[in-house]
Design a protein around this motif. Structure first.
Motif, PDB file in Angstrom:
ATOM      1  N   MET A   1       0.824  -1.193   0.000  1.00 51.49           N
ATOM      2  CA  MET A   1       0.000   0.000   0.000  1.00 51.49           C
ATOM      3  C   MET A   1       0.868   1.258   0.000  1.00 51.49           C
ATOM      4  O   MET A   1       0.592   2.183  -0.737  1.00 51.49           O
ATOM      5  CB  MET A   1      -0.918  -0.045   1.231  1.00 51.49           C
ATOM      6  N   LYS A   2       1.901   1.252   0.836  1.00 52.02           N
ATOM      7  CA  LYS A   2       2.770   2.418   0.898  1.00 52.02           C
ATOM      8  C   LYS A   2       3.560   2.592  -0.397  1.00 52.02           C
ATOM      9  O   LYS A   2       3.854   3.707  -0.802  1.00 52.02           O
ATOM     10  CB  LYS A   2       3.727   2.317   2.083  1.00 52.02           C
ATOM     11  N   GLN A   3       3.898   1.476  -1.048  1.00 54.01           N
ATOM     12  CA  GLN A   3       4.640   1.566  -2.310  1.00 54.01           C
ATOM     13  C   GLN A   3       3.793   2.200  -3.401  1.00 54.01           C
ATOM     14  O   GLN A   3       4.283   3.010  -4.182  1.00 54.01           O
ATOM     15  CB  GLN A   3       5.088   0.184  -2.769  1.00 54.01           C
ATOM     16  N   SER A   4       2.519   1.856  -3.461  1.00 56.06           N
ATOM     17  CA  SER A   4       1.658   2.420  -4.499  1.00 56.06           C
ATOM     18  C   SER A   4       1.450   3.920  -4.278  1.00 56.06           C
ATOM     19  O   SER A   4       1.375   4.681  -5.243  1.00 56.06           O
ATOM     20  CB  SER A   4       0.314   1.693  -4.545  1.00 56.06           C
ATOM     21  N   ILE A   5       1.370   4.349  -3.031  1.00 55.77           N
ATOM     22  CA  ILE A   5       1.251   5.788  -2.738  1.00 55.77           C
ATOM     23  C   ILE A   5       2.537   6.500  -3.122  1.00 55.77           C
ATOM     24  O   ILE A   5       2.505   7.580  -3.723  1.00 55.77           O
ATOM     25  CB  ILE A   5       0.911   6.006  -1.245  1.00 55.77           C
TER      26      ILE A   5
END
Length: 55
Positions: A1-5
């Motif tokens: 999730m943090k990577q996509s943001i």
């Protein structure tokens, strides 16, 4: 999730930089494709019949 943001934020930043750099370095007018004055050849490209006289 943090990577996509992080990827989304970096894409937005890169897109913003491209827009800013593109506005700073404009292409010279002599490289524009549209002629200033229509001659008979370019009038044909625009769909204007140069044999018909203007009234």
């Amino acid at each position: 999730m943090k990577q996509s943001i992080a990827i989304a934020v970096s894409i937005v930043v890169v897109y913003g930089l491209v827009l800013l750099i593109g506005k700073k370095f404009r292409i010279s007018q002599r490289y524009e494709r549209k002629p200033r004055v229509l001659n008979t050849w370019s009038a044909l490209d625009e769909g204007i019949d140069p044999t018909v006289a203007d009234k």
